[in-house]
Design an enzyme around this catalytic site. Structure first.
Site, short mmCIF file in Angstrom:
data_model
loop_
_atom_site.label_atom_id
_atom_site.label_comp_id
_atom_site.label_asym_id
_atom_site.label_seq_id
_atom_site.Cartn_x
_atom_site.Cartn_y
_atom_site.Cartn_z
N ARG A 4 43.36 43.01 26.22
CA ARG A 4 42.51 41.82 26.37
C ARG A 4 41.54 41.82 25.21
O ARG A 4 40.72 42.74 25.09
CB ARG A 4 41.78 41.86 27.71
CG ARG A 4 40.64 40.86 27.78
CD ARG A 4 40.12 40.65 29.16
NE ARG A 4 41.06 39.87 29.95
CZ ARG A 4 40.76 39.27 31.09
NH1 ARG A 4 39.54 39.36 31.60
NH2 ARG A 4 41.66 38.58 31.75
N HIS A 62 46.52 32.81 27.69
CA HIS A 62 46.48 33.76 28.82
C HIS A 62 47.83 33.69 29.53
O HIS A 62 47.95 33.18 30.65
CB HIS A 62 45.33 33.35 29.76
CG HIS A 62 44.91 34.41 30.72
ND1 HIS A 62 45.47 35.67 30.77
CD2 HIS A 62 43.96 34.39 31.70
CE1 HIS A 62 44.88 36.38 31.72
NE2 HIS A 62 43.96 35.64 32.30
N GLN A 68 48.47 34.94 33.23
CA GLN A 68 47.90 34.04 34.23
C GLN A 68 48.86 32.88 34.50
O GLN A 68 49.11 32.54 35.66
CB GLN A 68 46.56 33.51 33.71
CG GLN A 68 45.87 32.57 34.68
CD GLN A 68 45.38 33.28 35.93
OE1 GLN A 68 44.68 34.27 35.83
NE2 GLN A 68 45.77 32.80 37.10
N ASP A 105 39.09 25.57 35.22
CA ASP A 105 38.65 26.90 34.78
C ASP A 105 37.20 26.75 34.33
O ASP A 105 36.69 25.63 34.18
CB ASP A 105 39.56 27.38 33.63
CG ASP A 105 39.22 28.79 33.13
OD1 ASP A 105 38.52 29.53 33.86
OD2 ASP A 105 39.63 29.14 32.01
N CYS A 151 41.94 29.97 37.83
CA CYS A 151 42.35 31.35 37.49
C CYS A 151 41.33 32.37 37.94
O CYS A 151 41.68 33.55 38.07
CB CYS A 151 42.58 31.46 35.99
SG CYS A 151 41.12 31.04 35.02
N ARG A 189 49.05 37.51 40.46
CA ARG A 189 48.96 38.22 39.18
C ARG A 189 49.73 39.55 39.30
O ARG A 189 50.43 39.96 38.39
CB ARG A 189 47.50 38.49 38.82
CG ARG A 189 46.68 37.27 38.46
CD ARG A 189 47.12 36.64 37.16
NE ARG A 189 47.00 37.56 36.04
CZ ARG A 189 45.88 37.81 35.36
NH1 ARG A 189 44.79 37.15 35.66
NH2 ARG A 189 45.86 38.67 34.35
N1 CP Z 1 41.95 35.42 35.86
C1 CP Z 1 41.64 36.56 35.20
O1 CP Z 1 42.23 36.92 34.18
O2 CP Z 1 40.64 37.28 35.78
P1 CP Z 1 39.90 38.53 35.14
O3 CP Z 1 39.12 38.03 33.95
O4 CP Z 1 39.00 39.06 36.22
O5 CP Z 1 40.93 39.54 34.72
N1 NVA Z 2 38.88 30.89 30.15
C1 NVA Z 2 38.36 32.09 30.78
C2 NVA Z 2 39.40 32.73 31.62
C3 NVA Z 2 38.98 33.98 32.35
C4 NVA Z 2 40.09 34.61 33.10
C5 NVA Z 2 37.83 33.03 29.71
O1 NVA Z 2 38.50 33.18 28.67
O2 NVA Z 2 36.77 33.62 29.90
#
Ligand code: CP
Ligand code: NVA
Length: 308
Positions: A102, A129, A132, A223, A263, A291
């Protein structure tokens, strides 16, 4: 070396196979447990940002499949700071059989993949993502029994999650509409890429009007207005986005059978109201659970020899 970085790198057949396998692994898990098809294998999880779902679902998924996951926090690795991304990739490849990362900058996960000799999975970047979106397709399939021909409406920021949902929609044959404030539209490069893989260009609708986007939708998705890394813009965004809140009034323009997705994490009272998030049309916790199941399929296809 096959990686999972961007849904457009995978064919519709490969992605459908992942959904089928995810459903199989979910049933298998519920019937008593998964076979240890990843026994002895270790997933290295590189995090430059916080996480609940991604961290826990990958960790638990590896455990269920007989393997192990290692959490590597931003402080430990210092990706590109303590040492180069290429060196992190080369060193990790000698210890683990898969890497989940990440990152802030999508170029960093691409660089990890370039120098890694084990599969790399994108657990969110500023660009997309994909894990997701796979969990979301699994959830929509469970709710409707099919994906093709459904209409998914995304309302809010044209961000990483919206990007992967657009690509997933084109890969699985859903119509995709998105309503964003004019300054927060999906990047032009994303639209161009989606158009290239679209079965039909009319399957994509781009607007600034949330009512137009959700009209007749089967899925209403939102989101956060401020993604991780954009915290300095939060106040400015809070002024622009309120017309894009998913609330009961907006939802009344979708089909009565529509489901609502997010999400998570949600900023309740901003992009989504409690009444919608906790209402009868909400699928947000089913999608969070999925997930786990969707990613098990990705792990098995990338890291294991699986005959299921
Ligand atoms: N939806 C998602 O990726 O959640 P987290 O940021 O908690 O991993
Ligand atoms: N768009 C959000 C998604 C988190 C899972 C971010 O990137 O923070």
């Amino acid at each position: 070396m096959k990686h999972f970085l961007d849904l457009t790198d995978w064919t519709p057949e490969e992605l459908r196979d992942l959904i089928r396998l995810a459903m199989h692994l979910k049933d298998e898990w519920r019937a008593g447990g998964n076979r240890p098809v990843l026994a002895g294998k270790v997933l290295g999880m590189v995090f430059q940002k916080p996480s609940l779902r991604t961290r826990v679902s990958f960790d638990v998924g590896m455990l269920h499949l007989g393997g192990h996951a290692l959490y590597l926090s931003p402080n430990e690795i210092g990706l590109g700071k303590r040492e180069s991304i290429a060196d992190v990739a080369r060193v990790l490849s000698g210890y683990v059989q898969g890497i989940m990362a990440r990152v802030f900058d999508h170029a960093h996960v691409l660089e990890l993949a370039e120098y890694s000799s084990v599969p790399v999975i994108n657990g969110l970047s500023d660009y997309n993502h994909p894990c997701q979106a796979m969990a979301d397709m699994l959830t929509i399939y469970e709710k409707f029994g099919h994906l093709e021909g459904l209409k998914l409406a995304f309302v809010g920021d044209g961000n990483n999650v919206a990007t992967s949902l657009l690509f997933a929609s084109m890969r699985f044959g859903l119509n995709f509409s998105i309503a964003t404030p004019p300054a927060y539209a999906l990047p032009e490069s994303v639209i161009v890429k989606a158009m290239r893989i679209a079965p039909d260009p009319d399957m994509i609708t781009i607007t600034t009007d949330p009512v137009e986007a959700v009209e007749n939708a089967d899925v209403v998705y939102t989101d956060t207005w401020t993604s991780m890394g954009q915290e300095a813009e939060a106040e400015r965004r809070r002024k622009v986005f309120p017309p894009y809140q998913v609330n009961n009034e907006l939802l009344s323009h979708a089909k009565p059978t529509a489901i609502v997705m997010h999400c998570l994490p949600a900023h309740r009272g901003e992009e989504i109201t409690d009444e919608v998030a906790d209402g009868p049309q909400s699928a947000i916790f089913q999608q969070a659970e999925n997930r786990l199941h969707a990613q098990k399929a990705i792990l098995v296809r990338l890291m294991g020899a699986y005959n299921g």
